[in-house]
Design an enzyme around this catalytic site. Sequence first.
Site, short mmCIF file in Angstrom:
data_model
loop_
_atom_site.label_atom_id
_atom_site.label_comp_id
_atom_site.label_asym_id
_atom_site.label_seq_id
_atom_site.Cartn_x
_atom_site.Cartn_y
_atom_site.Cartn_z
N GLY A 97 0.80 -1.21 0.00
CA GLY A 97 0.00 0.00 0.00
C GLY A 97 0.83 1.26 0.00
N ALA A 98 1.91 1.25 -0.77
CA ALA A 98 2.89 2.35 -0.71
C ALA A 98 2.66 3.42 -1.76
CB ALA A 98 4.31 1.78 -0.86
N ASN A 99 1.46 3.47 -2.33
CA ASN A 99 1.22 4.48 -3.36
C ASN A 99 0.71 5.80 -2.78
OD1 ASN A 99 -1.16 3.13 -2.71
ND2 ASN A 99 -2.16 3.81 -4.60
N GLY A 137 -0.14 8.12 1.36
CA GLY A 137 -0.19 8.14 2.81
C GLY A 137 1.09 7.69 3.48
N ILE A 138 0.93 7.04 4.65
CA ILE A 138 2.11 6.66 5.42
C ILE A 138 2.92 5.58 4.71
CG2 ILE A 138 1.06 7.38 7.61
CD1 ILE A 138 0.66 4.45 8.28
N GLY A 139 2.29 4.81 3.83
CA GLY A 139 3.03 3.81 3.07
C GLY A 139 4.04 4.45 2.14
N SER A 174 -3.51 -0.38 14.79
CA SER A 174 -4.24 0.86 15.05
C SER A 174 -4.69 0.90 16.50
CB SER A 174 -5.48 0.95 14.14
OG SER A 174 -6.34 1.99 14.54
N TYR A 181 -13.51 -3.13 11.31
CA TYR A 181 -12.18 -2.51 11.34
C TYR A 181 -11.46 -2.83 12.65
CZ TYR A 181 -8.46 0.96 11.01
OH TYR A 181 -7.23 1.57 10.96
#
Length: 311
Positions: free
Chosen positions: A25-27, A29-31, A145, A173
């Site tokens: 998920g590095a595309n 935000g924090i990724g 989280s 979640y």
Amino acid sequence: MPKTQRKWNTTDITDQSGRTAVVTGANSGIGLVTADALARAGAHVVLAVRDVRRGEAAAATVRGAKGSVEVRRLDLADLASVREFAAGWQGDLDLLVNNAGVMNIPEASTKDGFEMQFGTNHLGHFALTNLLLPHITDRVVTVASGAHRFPAGMHIHFDNLNLTGEYAPMVAYGQSKLANLLFTLDLQRRLTEAGSRVRALAAHPGWAATNLQGHDASVVRRVAMRVGNRVLAQDDKAGALPTLYAATQDLPGASYVGPDGLGEMRGAPTLVGRSRAASDPESARRLWTASEELTGVTFPRLAEASRTTDA
């Protein structure tokens, strides 16, 4: 007046030259911040993303890095994609960052029929980690989280993991984030028993302003999140610090890192506690067994190179 001690930030990341990392998920935000910081410190970073086009656009923003980046496709909501990604891996992998996730979305299912939040946030990363584990030389960091502490996330619904007929976005979640911590706990136990020097750690970003909150199933919560992002949240760069701290500092296995501020919502990274439910070894073992049955992926036989003792 005593001098105030400077708090840890990305300038404190040790040289990562020669190391290889995968960040899911590095595309954005924090990724993306995590991938950028690791590459700037010298690592070769693989952006594991569902949309390669968006991943390539994100990779193009990583400029001036000592290391390098590349993009590979990975859809955590599709176990066939997870298996394909892992099967295509060759050579050592120093660091796996299980960062990708979805939050408080309307009810949906993965391609394999799992509830989307549990399937993506936990089962996809569970399968990916175990399939890649024979290649991993240093550590696995899973992004959890503070939501694991909420009443909605106080336990794993073992009799109905997909929440069929009782779905609520925040319940799903909370369950998935509790699962992240239980997964880390049992993964470390298994690594230790296998004599591996690989470590499993977890981190949480506090309240970080990213696009994750923009997909909330509730209009009211989306509006509240927007206001909170402006007033209370820290930015994605600060939100990535706990992940980077867990990824690069010499910490014990099963450590959990979060912000040091009030309510762990913002601040510099530090070791933090977890709920009683997230510390239960029996629940961790039970979740592991259920996850193996659901994914068909088991804890691998580890190579001698990853063990603490010689053959």
